[in-house]
Design a protein around this motif. Structure first.
Motif, PDB file in Angstrom:
ATOM      1  N   TYR A 116      35.380  54.520  -8.401  1.00 20.74           N
ATOM      2  CA  TYR A 116      35.241  55.727  -7.588  1.00 20.74           C
ATOM      3  C   TYR A 116      36.236  55.713  -6.428  1.00 20.74           C
ATOM      4  CZ  TYR A 116      30.833  56.235 -10.074  1.00 20.74           C
ATOM      5  OH  TYR A 116      29.886  56.371 -11.057  1.00 20.74           O
ATOM      6  N   TYR A 117      36.733  56.892  -6.123  1.00 19.17           N
ATOM      7  CA  TYR A 117      37.575  57.052  -4.944  1.00 19.17           C
ATOM      8  C   TYR A 117      36.675  57.321  -3.751  1.00 19.17           C
ATOM      9  CZ  TYR A 117      40.910  58.974  -1.610  1.00 19.17           C
ATOM     10  OH  TYR A 117      41.648  59.204  -0.486  1.00 19.17           O
ATOM     11  N   ILE A 118      36.794  56.484  -2.703  1.00 16.33           N
ATOM     12  CA  ILE A 118      35.972  56.656  -1.502  1.00 16.33           C
ATOM     13  C   ILE A 118      36.858  56.732  -0.254  1.00 16.33           C
ATOM     14  CG2 ILE A 118      33.874  55.632  -2.451  1.00 16.33           C
ATOM     15  CD1 ILE A 118      34.646  52.996  -1.068  1.00 16.33           C
ATOM     16  N   GLY A 119      38.112  57.126  -0.434  1.00 17.18           N
ATOM     17  CA  GLY A 119      39.044  57.199   0.686  1.00 17.18           C
ATOM     18  C   GLY A 119      38.755  58.356   1.614  1.00 17.18           C
ATOM     19  N   VAL A 120      39.465  58.368   2.740  1.00 17.34           N
ATOM     20  CA  VAL A 120      39.253  59.383   3.770  1.00 17.34           C
ATOM     21  C   VAL A 120      40.596  59.910   4.249  1.00 17.34           C
ATOM     22  CG1 VAL A 120      37.055  58.435   4.559  1.00 17.34           C
ATOM     23  CG2 VAL A 120      39.185  57.596   5.557  1.00 17.34           C
ATOM     24  N   ASN A 121      40.580  61.105   4.820  1.00 18.39           N
ATOM     25  CA  ASN A 121      41.758  61.705   5.427  1.00 18.39           C
ATOM     26  C   ASN A 121      41.710  61.551   6.932  1.00 18.39           C
ATOM     27  OD1 ASN A 121      43.152  62.802   3.129  1.00 18.39           O
ATOM     28  ND2 ASN A 121      41.549  64.353   2.973  1.00 18.39           N
ATOM     29  N   ASP A 122      42.864  61.338   7.532  1.00 14.86           N
ATOM     30  CA  ASP A 122      42.991  61.251   8.983  1.00 14.86           C
ATOM     31  C   ASP A 122      43.954  62.342   9.426  1.00 14.86           C
ATOM     32  OD1 ASP A 122      43.420  60.650  11.620  1.00 14.86           O
ATOM     33  OD2 ASP A 122      43.939  58.544  11.310  1.00 14.86           O
ATOM     34  N   ARG A 123      43.385  63.392  10.023  1.00 22.68           N
ATOM     35  CA  ARG A 123      44.205  64.497  10.524  1.00 22.68           C
ATOM     36  C   ARG A 123      44.340  64.465  12.040  1.00 22.68           C
ATOM     37  NH1 ARG A 123      41.316  66.780   6.185  1.00 22.68           N
ATOM     38  NH2 ARG A 123      42.714  67.501   4.508  1.00 22.68           N
ATOM     39  N   GLN A 124      43.762  63.437  12.679  1.00 24.04           N
ATOM     40  CA  GLN A 124      43.819  63.329  14.129  1.00 24.04           C
ATOM     41  C   GLN A 124      44.978  62.463  14.613  1.00 24.04           C
ATOM     42  OE1 GLN A 124      40.547  63.296  12.533  1.00 24.04           O
ATOM     43  NE2 GLN A 124      40.786  65.439  13.113  1.00 24.04           N
ATOM     44  N   LYS A 170      30.337  57.807   2.105  1.00 24.22           N
ATOM     45  CA  LYS A 170      30.833  57.738   0.725  1.00 24.22           C
ATOM     46  C   LYS A 170      30.394  56.451   0.040  1.00 24.22           C
ATOM     47  CE  LYS A 170      34.785  60.805   1.322  1.00 24.22           C
ATOM     48  NZ  LYS A 170      36.169  61.084   0.930  1.00 24.22           N
ATOM     49  N   VAL A 171      30.467  55.332   0.755  1.00 31.26           N
ATOM     50  CA  VAL A 171      30.005  54.065   0.184  1.00 31.26           C
ATOM     51  C   VAL A 171      28.540  54.160  -0.197  1.00 31.26           C
ATOM     52  CG1 VAL A 171      29.587  51.627   0.694  1.00 31.26           C
ATOM     53  CG2 VAL A 171      31.734  52.692   1.428  1.00 31.26           C
ATOM     54  N   GLN A 172      27.738  54.701   0.699  1.00 33.46           N
ATOM     55  CA  GLN A 172      26.295  54.771   0.448  1.00 33.46           C
ATOM     56  C   GLN A 172      25.959  55.757  -0.658  1.00 33.46           C
ATOM     57  OE1 GLN A 172      24.944  55.542   4.486  1.00 33.46           O
ATOM     58  NE2 GLN A 172      24.512  53.360   4.819  1.00 33.46           N
ATOM     59  N   GLU A 173      26.758  56.801  -0.826  1.00 31.88           N
ATOM     60  CA  GLU A 173      26.508  57.737  -1.919  1.00 31.88           C
ATOM     61  C   GLU A 173      26.626  57.034  -3.264  1.00 31.88           C
ATOM     62  OE1 GLU A 173      27.884  62.133  -2.462  1.00 31.88           O
ATOM     63  OE2 GLU A 173      29.438  60.886  -3.390  1.00 31.88           O
ATOM     64  N   ILE A 174      27.650  56.189  -3.431  1.00 31.71           N
ATOM     65  CA  ILE A 174      27.845  55.505  -4.703  1.00 31.71           C
ATOM     66  C   ILE A 174      26.834  54.378  -4.897  1.00 31.71           C
ATOM     67  CG2 ILE A 174      29.475  54.195  -6.129  1.00 31.71           C
ATOM     68  CD1 ILE A 174      30.176  57.150  -5.740  1.00 31.71           C
ATOM     69  N   LEU A 175      26.618  53.593  -3.869  1.00 30.84           N
ATOM     70  CA  LEU A 175      25.693  52.465  -4.006  1.00 30.84           C
ATOM     71  C   LEU A 175      24.247  52.923  -4.143  1.00 30.84           C
ATOM     72  CD1 LEU A 175      27.179  49.844  -1.502  1.00 30.84           C
ATOM     73  CD2 LEU A 175      27.477  49.968  -3.990  1.00 30.84           C
ATOM     74  N   ASP A 176      23.908  54.037  -3.531  1.00 32.54           N
ATOM     75  CA  ASP A 176      22.579  54.640  -3.693  1.00 32.54           C
ATOM     76  C   ASP A 176      21.467  53.606  -3.471  1.00 32.54           C
ATOM     77  OD1 ASP A 176      20.757  56.689  -4.183  1.00 32.54           O
ATOM     78  OD2 ASP A 176      20.757  56.364  -6.363  1.00 32.54           O
ATOM     79  N   GLY A 177      21.570  52.887  -2.375  1.00 30.26           N
ATOM     80  CA  GLY A 177      20.555  51.887  -2.046  1.00 30.26           C
ATOM     81  C   GLY A 177      20.857  50.493  -2.565  1.00 30.26           C
ATOM     82  N   GLY A 178      21.845  50.357  -3.419  1.00 28.46           N
ATOM     83  CA  GLY A 178      22.216  49.049  -3.949  1.00 28.46           C
ATOM     84  C   GLY A 178      23.012  48.241  -2.935  1.00 28.46           C
ATOM     85  N   ASP A 179      23.317  47.012  -3.297  1.00 28.29           N
ATOM     86  CA  ASP A 179      24.020  46.125  -2.381  1.00 28.29           C
ATOM     87  C   ASP A 179      25.520  46.125  -2.689  1.00 28.29           C
ATOM     88  OD1 ASP A 179      24.243  44.453  -0.264  1.00 28.29           O
ATOM     89  OD2 ASP A 179      23.225  42.733  -1.174  1.00 28.29           O
ATOM     90  N   LEU A 180      26.276  45.681  -1.720  1.00 30.63           N
ATOM     91  CA  LEU A 180      27.715  45.490  -1.891  1.00 30.63           C
ATOM     92  C   LEU A 180      27.969  43.993  -2.019  1.00 30.63           C
ATOM     93  CD1 LEU A 180      30.596  46.732  -1.872  1.00 30.63           C
ATOM     94  CD2 LEU A 180      30.607  46.382   0.607  1.00 30.63           C
ATOM     95  N   ASP A 181      28.677  43.606  -3.077  1.00 37.53           N
ATOM     96  CA  ASP A 181      28.862  42.182  -3.361  1.00 37.53           C
ATOM     97  C   ASP A 181      30.196  41.637  -2.877  1.00 37.53           C
ATOM     98  OD1 ASP A 181      26.385  41.628  -5.095  1.00 37.53           O
ATOM     99  OD2 ASP A 181      27.266  43.404  -6.055  1.00 37.53           O
ATOM    100  N   TYR A 182      31.268  42.417  -3.035  1.00 40.64           N
ATOM    101  CA  TYR A 182      32.599  41.916  -2.702  1.00 40.64           C
ATOM    102  C   TYR A 182      33.425  42.990  -2.012  1.00 40.64           C
ATOM    103  CZ  TYR A 182      31.482  38.380  -6.265  1.00 40.64           C
ATOM    104  OH  TYR A 182      30.876  37.389  -7.009  1.00 40.64           O
TER     105      TYR A 182
END
Length: 404
Positions: free
Chosen positions: A14-22, A65-77
């Motif tokens: 999944y792409y979870i990147g962000v834009n910086d317009r500031q 965005k991270v939390q949308e994909i993990l949906d309550g799951g853990d992050l391993d690496y």
């Protein structure tokens, strides 16, 4: 459930990147008229793996965005391909949410993590060509030192033929709704912002970049996921070939005239030089005022243009300060495929042409013999000499073309 904030690249990425317009200046130096994207990716499976992070000023959107994909799951690496803060400064925020996550990096990255973030624990150190099994996913790592930091590396997932390339293949500009190459119109602006990014950020390390590109050319690549710019899923060869041409400093038959002028006399001289170039048969001619044009754009145009002519007024027995700064930046670029021309002006005592001559001599530039130095405003004879400089540049470019 439909993902509203993120974009799926394949069945487990999944792409979870962000834009910086500031942010107005990248690295507080390079103009960002169209902003910049910080790309990050989340690989799912038996283990959840983040590939690079984002700049801390965009962290709130990123965490959503991270939390949308993990949906309550853990992050391993977390894989840190490149520790520059625009790709790592959000790490403290992620560790607060996922304190048990392990960080995959190489031995040169570890000291940076300690010095920037006081992180020393839960590190997995990888080396050249090493393959890690992360649950049901496999990543192979390749070191790409000085492209453009000493710890830079890439990783490759053979299953999907996906390359995670860090800053390699990146470009300036935000991703405006579309993130894939087949969704983006690769027009003049997109091209110029990609080339400007390479030349400004990576150009001085072009030889190291070419080594990295040669190494990566041995891989079968179907998708390229850089940390800036579009994700290349349809035509990765296009960006690969562009970067290779840039790393080789492939130039076009044009002339870039950069002048420094206080009251218009040196500008008038630059115009005369340009007339000579046109009379000599070169049609791609650009004139730039060093006092008004960001050196970011001047470096990019010089890198791609065969003929570069520098002209400066004298300032306090020395060269015009903006030209002095540009010369220092040009020296760092180590360009080797240009033909150079120089001219100077002064009021009561010289200095500009002496500095310009020192620049071309120190950098062993291929420079034209005719080097006008003019006091005050150019008279008719001096204007003819300036026109002759332009004609000689055109002649040298055409001769070079015929040899190639």
């Amino acid at each position: 459930m439909e993902n509203l904030l993120t974009e799926q690249i394949n069945d487990h990425l999944y792409y979870i990147g962000v834009n910086d317009r500031q942010t107005e200046l990248f690295e507080n130096m390079w103009p960002l008229p169209d902003g910049v994207a910080y790309n990050s990716f989340l690989m799912t499976g038996e283990k959840n793996i983040i590939m690079d992070l984002v700049k801390v000023n965009t962290i709130s959107t990123y965490i959503e965005k991270v939390q949308e994909i993990l949906d309550g799951g853990d992050l391993d690496y977390i894989v840190i391909h490149h520790v520059e803060p625009d790709h790592s400064s959000g790490i403290k925020n992620i560790l607060e949410l996922y304190p048990n996550v392990k960080i995959i990096c190489n031995k040169k990255t570890a000291p940076f993590l300690k010095n920037f973030y006081n992180i020393e624990d839960n590190l997995i150190i990888v080396s050249e060509g090493e393959t890690l099994e992360l649950g049901n996913r496999k990543l192979t790592f390749y070191m790409t030192p000085m492209v453009h930091w000493p710890e830079s590396m890439v990783s490759y997932e053979e299953e999907t033929k996906t390359l995670f390339s860090q800053d390699i293949f990146g470009g300036f500009g935000t991703l405006n709704g579309a993130i894939f190459d087949d969704q983006v119109r690769f027009n003049d602006n997109y091209y110029s912002e990609t080339t400007r990014y390479f030349i400004n950020i990576v150009g001085k390390y072009a030889s190291q970049a070419l080594k990295a590109l040669n190494k990566l050319s041995e891989l079968e690549i179907k998708t390229i996921c850089p940390v800036h710019g579009a994700i290349w899923r349809t035509n990765p060869e296009k960006i690969f070939n562009l970067y290779t041409d840039l790393a080789k400093q492939k130039v076009k038959d044009g002339v870039l005239i950069i002048y420094g002028s206080m009251y218009g006399n040196t500008e008038r001289m630059a115009e005369a030089v340009a007339r000579g170039v046109a009379k000599g048969g070169i049609t791609d001619i650009k004139i730039r005022d060093v006092g008004k044009t960001s050196f970011s754009y001047l470096l990019a145009e010089a890198w791609e243009t065969r003929g570069v002519i520098l002209g400066s007024c004298t300032y306090n027995n020395n060269i015009f300060p903006p030209m002095s700064f540009l010369m220092e930046e040009l020296k760092q670029q180590k360009m080797k495929n240009n033909i150079w021309g120089i001219f100077g002006s002064y009021s009561w005592s010289g200095g500009a042409l002496k500095r310009l001559r020192g620049f071309v001599e120190e950098n062993k530039c291929d420079v034209l013999d005719i080097q006008p130095e003019i006091q005050g405003a150019a008279d008719e004879e001096e204007l003819r000499e300036l026109i002759k400089l332009g004609e000689e540049m055109a002649k040298a470019i055409i001769a070079k073309r015929e040899l190639e």
